[in-house]
Write a protein that holds these residues in place. Structure first.
Motif, mmCIF file in Angstrom:
data_model
loop_
_atom_site.group_PDB
_atom_site.id
_atom_site.type_symbol
_atom_site.label_atom_id
_atom_site.label_comp_id
_atom_site.label_asym_id
_atom_site.label_seq_id
_atom_site.Cartn_x
_atom_site.Cartn_y
_atom_site.Cartn_z
ATOM 1 N N VAL A 316 0.910 -1.290 -0.145
ATOM 2 C CA VAL A 316 -0.088 -0.051 -0.027
ATOM 3 C C VAL A 316 1.003 1.259 -0.039
ATOM 4 O O VAL A 316 0.429 2.162 -0.735
ATOM 5 N N ARG A 317 1.966 1.361 0.875
ATOM 6 C CA ARG A 317 2.814 2.551 0.738
ATOM 7 C C ARG A 317 3.743 2.693 -0.275
ATOM 8 O O ARG A 317 4.046 3.745 -0.429
ATOM 9 N N SER A 318 3.721 1.574 -0.806
ATOM 10 C CA SER A 318 4.521 1.633 -2.288
ATOM 11 C C SER A 318 3.547 2.140 -3.456
ATOM 12 O O SER A 318 4.129 2.582 -4.667
ATOM 13 N N GLY A 319 2.235 2.435 -3.288
ATOM 14 C CA GLY A 319 1.544 2.992 -4.155
ATOM 15 C C GLY A 319 0.453 2.170 -4.909
ATOM 16 O O GLY A 319 -0.093 2.388 -5.788
ATOM 17 N N ALA A 320 0.282 0.910 -4.568
ATOM 18 C CA ALA A 320 -0.482 -0.212 -5.031
ATOM 19 C C ALA A 320 -1.979 0.382 -4.802
ATOM 20 O O ALA A 320 -2.563 0.959 -3.793
ATOM 21 N N ARG A 321 -2.892 0.078 -5.970
ATOM 22 C CA ARG A 321 -4.131 0.405 -5.938
ATOM 23 C C ARG A 321 -5.202 -0.672 -6.203
ATOM 24 O O ARG A 321 -6.092 -0.821 -6.242
ATOM 25 N N THR A 322 -4.397 -1.769 -7.200
ATOM 26 C CA THR A 322 -5.352 -2.821 -7.713
ATOM 27 C C THR A 322 -4.650 -4.353 -7.535
ATOM 28 O O THR A 322 -3.290 -4.123 -6.681
ATOM 29 N N ARG A 323 -5.189 -5.105 -7.679
ATOM 30 C CA ARG A 323 -4.616 -6.365 -7.741
ATOM 31 C C ARG A 323 -3.313 -6.791 -8.819
ATOM 32 O O ARG A 323 -2.740 -7.704 -8.233
ATOM 33 N N LEU A 324 -3.043 -5.915 -9.479
ATOM 34 C CA LEU A 324 -2.154 -6.299 -10.314
ATOM 35 C C LEU A 324 -0.704 -6.250 -9.354
ATOM 36 O O LEU A 324 0.283 -6.826 -9.624
ATOM 37 N N ALA A 325 -0.608 -5.305 -8.495
ATOM 38 C CA ALA A 325 0.623 -5.141 -7.446
ATOM 39 C C ALA A 325 0.853 -6.496 -6.880
ATOM 40 O O ALA A 325 2.241 -7.145 -7.072
ATOM 41 N N ALA A 326 -0.248 -7.231 -6.304
ATOM 42 C CA ALA A 326 0.065 -8.353 -5.452
ATOM 43 C C ALA A 326 0.535 -9.572 -6.487
ATOM 44 O O ALA A 326 1.440 -10.269 -6.352
ATOM 45 N N ALA A 327 -0.196 -9.615 -7.609
ATOM 46 C CA ALA A 327 0.041 -10.432 -8.670
ATOM 47 C C ALA A 327 1.893 -10.455 -9.096
ATOM 48 O O ALA A 327 2.233 -11.317 -9.682
ATOM 49 N N ALA A 328 2.014 -9.028 -9.289
ATOM 50 C CA ALA A 328 3.270 -8.625 -9.854
ATOM 51 C C ALA A 328 4.212 -9.075 -8.864
ATOM 52 O O ALA A 328 5.389 -9.696 -9.193
ATOM 53 N N HIS A 329 3.941 -8.932 -7.618
ATOM 54 C CA HIS A 329 4.900 -9.521 -6.847
ATOM 55 C C HIS A 329 5.239 -10.927 -6.562
ATOM 56 O O HIS A 329 6.297 -11.379 -6.597
ATOM 57 N N ALA A 330 4.236 -11.747 -7.088
ATOM 58 C CA ALA A 330 4.274 -13.242 -7.318
ATOM 59 C C ALA A 330 5.263 -13.638 -8.536
ATOM 60 O O ALA A 330 6.177 -14.484 -8.366
ATOM 61 N N ILE A 331 5.056 -12.551 -9.493
ATOM 62 C CA ILE A 331 5.702 -12.975 -10.746
ATOM 63 C C ILE A 331 7.246 -12.672 -10.485
ATOM 64 O O ILE A 331 8.028 -13.465 -11.274
ATOM 65 N N VAL A 332 7.513 -11.743 -9.834
ATOM 66 C CA VAL A 332 8.763 -11.294 -9.405
ATOM 67 C C VAL A 332 9.632 -12.379 -8.866
ATOM 68 O O VAL A 332 10.649 -12.967 -9.032
#
Length: 550
Positions: A316-332
């Protein structure tokens, strides 16, 4: 009914609104996902190692469960994966049933959590009192710290590894000095770098600390135990081995894991909702998504997953607003497995222990503990009891005992707020008023207060008429209504006529079902106004006096 069921199921599934803000936030979401992925990597590895399931299980869980929960969960910004609380519950399960039980427990627990979502149990977490939450959070922090002691001194937990306190003590006794100073030095270096990282919060301090210690260890050829070989791809999904006896023995642990997964995930989602305006949290869908995530992780050989409060906050503090952020973390994290498995394999286990010790230290907040302790005797007692039971026994047992303690103090307080008081009769005194007793019952007439209130009324001096004012009664349960019916019957047997005034509409059905109204001498002895009840009582006394004179 079928239409309602379909509508209910649809509310648990992904929808287009999940990505409504994606057009304007996709850059921020990708950056947040990269940031969380860097933060999550050492934690996933460390939690896997500490649980006993291995670093591979930790990273698989972060990837698979993280992606599934991102798509199906009830929060737009929740980040899921292995957590410290889950490690606390898994460690004794692995000690008792072996590593092979982890995948099966993950699938079983996931099915239970999924079912809880379908049954709409998502709001149940709101019934957990704040002192209980803080108590088991602090207890988890203490256990995680103690679990790292063996790796920090280069020793093993031994026979008592299912208990963190005993394992830490045994590890210190088994440590070989001065050789143990080397892993301790690695832990201290990681802790120092993470402490310095507080002055540059934008940098991933845990990642930098582990990288620095790993590079120094490799260049200097230090004899530190490392993670070891990791898979260079995800394994193919498969069902865990199903054996009736094994499944039966793991049902209890699976329910404990499921309870923790539900509690921690819902708490994490609730915390995320307070950090930024990131959309509504659907508690039932969150359980549904987390259940699917644990099932998926188990099929790939991973661990049970939950929402991770620390990683979610970073997201959240990094600017996430949608589910794409959590999905991107898994892809990383998946890219790390595919590209950098050899690099990750040389990370010293002591460095991971240092990260978890610092994480555990941050979970035990002295300021928060002080606020709880100052909140009152009951809140402080519940906090201390929950913390102590968490450390000494089991997290789920601690939550249960904490809830029981909180309920005891709440009921005691509610009971003390309830009372039965004799009031003077209103208006000018009239002959015979001394033979009339007017009682008003206030607060709650429930199992915790019924006997005391009934005793206060039944112990009154002999009178001919007793008026019970119930308009100030806020709560009545079955025990209270039953006790009231017995009181009316006992007074009537003693020769006292009982009049009841002011039955509230929400209480009337219960009082009728349990015989309170029927126990009155006459149906007309139920009144809506005090003046009418008092007039009837005085008339009764006059008639009784006339009968005695005759």
């Amino acid at each position: 009914m079928i239409r309602s069921a379909r509508s209910g199921l649809r509310s648990l599934l992904p929808e287009a609104d999940d990505y409504r803000a994606l057009r304007s936030s996709w850059r921020a979401d990708l950056i947040a996902g990269l940031t969380v992925g860097i933060v999550a990597l050492p934690l996933a590895l460390a939690f896997g190692v500490t649980s006993g399931a291995g670093a591979e299980a930790g990273i698989i869980t972060a990837i698979v469960a993280g992606l599934v929960a991102a798509v199906f969960g009830g929060s737009n910004v929740q980040v899921s994966g292995p957590t410290g609380a889950m490690v606390v519950v898994l460690a004794p399960i692995i000690a008792s049933h072996g590593v092979g039980a982890v995948a099966l427990v993950s699938v079983l627990a996931g099915i239970i959590v999924l079912a809880a979502g379908v049954l709409r149990l998502g709001r149940a977490v709101s019934y957990i009192p704040w002192p209980v939450i803080e108590g088991f959070t602090a207890g988890i922090g203490v256990i995680i710290f103690l679990q790292q002691v063996p790796a920090a001194v280069g020793a093993q937990g031994g026979a008592h590894s299912s208990n963190a306190v005993a394992a830490a003590w045994e590890a210190l006794a088994q440590a070989e000095w001065p050789q143990a100073l080397l892993p301790l030095g690695a832990v201290a270096a990681v802790a120092a770098i993470m402490l310095l990282g507080r002055f540059a919060p934008a940098l991933p301090a845990s990642f930098i600390a582990i990288a620095a210690v790993a590079v120094i260890s490799a260049l200097c050829g230090l004899p530190l135990s490392t993670i070891g070989e990791l898979p260079r791809t995800l394994p193919a999904p498969s069902l865990p081995a199903l054996d009736a006896a094994v499944v039966t023995s793991l049902i209890g642990p699976a329910f404990a894991v499921a309870a923790l997964a539900a509690i921690e995930s819902l708490l994490s989602a609730r915390v995320a909702a307070t950090l930024a305006d990131t959309g509504h949290v659907n508690a039932d869908r969150e359980l549904f998504g987390q259940g699917l995530a644990s099932v998926a992780a188990g099929l790939f050989g991973g661990m049970p997953a939950t929402g991770a409060i620390a990683r979610t906050a970073v997201n959240v503090r990094s600017g996430a607003r949608t589910r794409l952020a959590a999905a991107a973390h898994a892809i990383v994290l998946l890219l790390v497995v595919l590209v950098a498995a050899d690099v990750v394999s040389v990370i010293p286990i002591a460095a991971l222990s240092g990260v978890l010790m610092m994480t555990a230290a941050r979970m035990v907040s002295p300021a928060t503990a002080l606020r709880v302790l100052r909140s009152g005797r009951s809140g402080a007692t519940v906090f201390v009891v929950t913390l102590a039971v968490t450390v000494a026994f089991d997290l789920i047992v601690a939550v249960g005992i904490g809830l029981a303690a909180a309920a005891f103090f709440a009921l005691r307080s509610l009971s003390r707020m309830s009372g039965a008081h004799r009031d003077p009769l209103p208006g000018d005194p009239q002959p015979g008023d001394e033979r009339i007793a007017l009682f008003h019952i206030e607060g709650s007439l429930f199992f915790g207060a019924a006997d005391r209130l009934v005793d206060a009324i039944s112990s009154a001096p002999d009178v001919e008429v007793v008026i019970l004012r119930l308009s100030g009664l806020q709560l009545v349960d079955a025990t209270g209504a039953h006790a009231l019916a017995e009181l009316v019957s006992a007074l009537e047997r003693r020769g006292a006529t009982v009049l009841i005034k002011g039955v509230r509409p929400e209480h009337r059905a219960l009082l009728e079902r349990l015989g309170v109204i029927a126990s009155l001498r006459h149906p007309n002895h139920l009144f809506a106004e005090l003046d009418a009840a008092l007039a009837h009582a005085r008339a009764h006394v006059r008639r009784a006096a006339a009968g005695r004179i005759d």
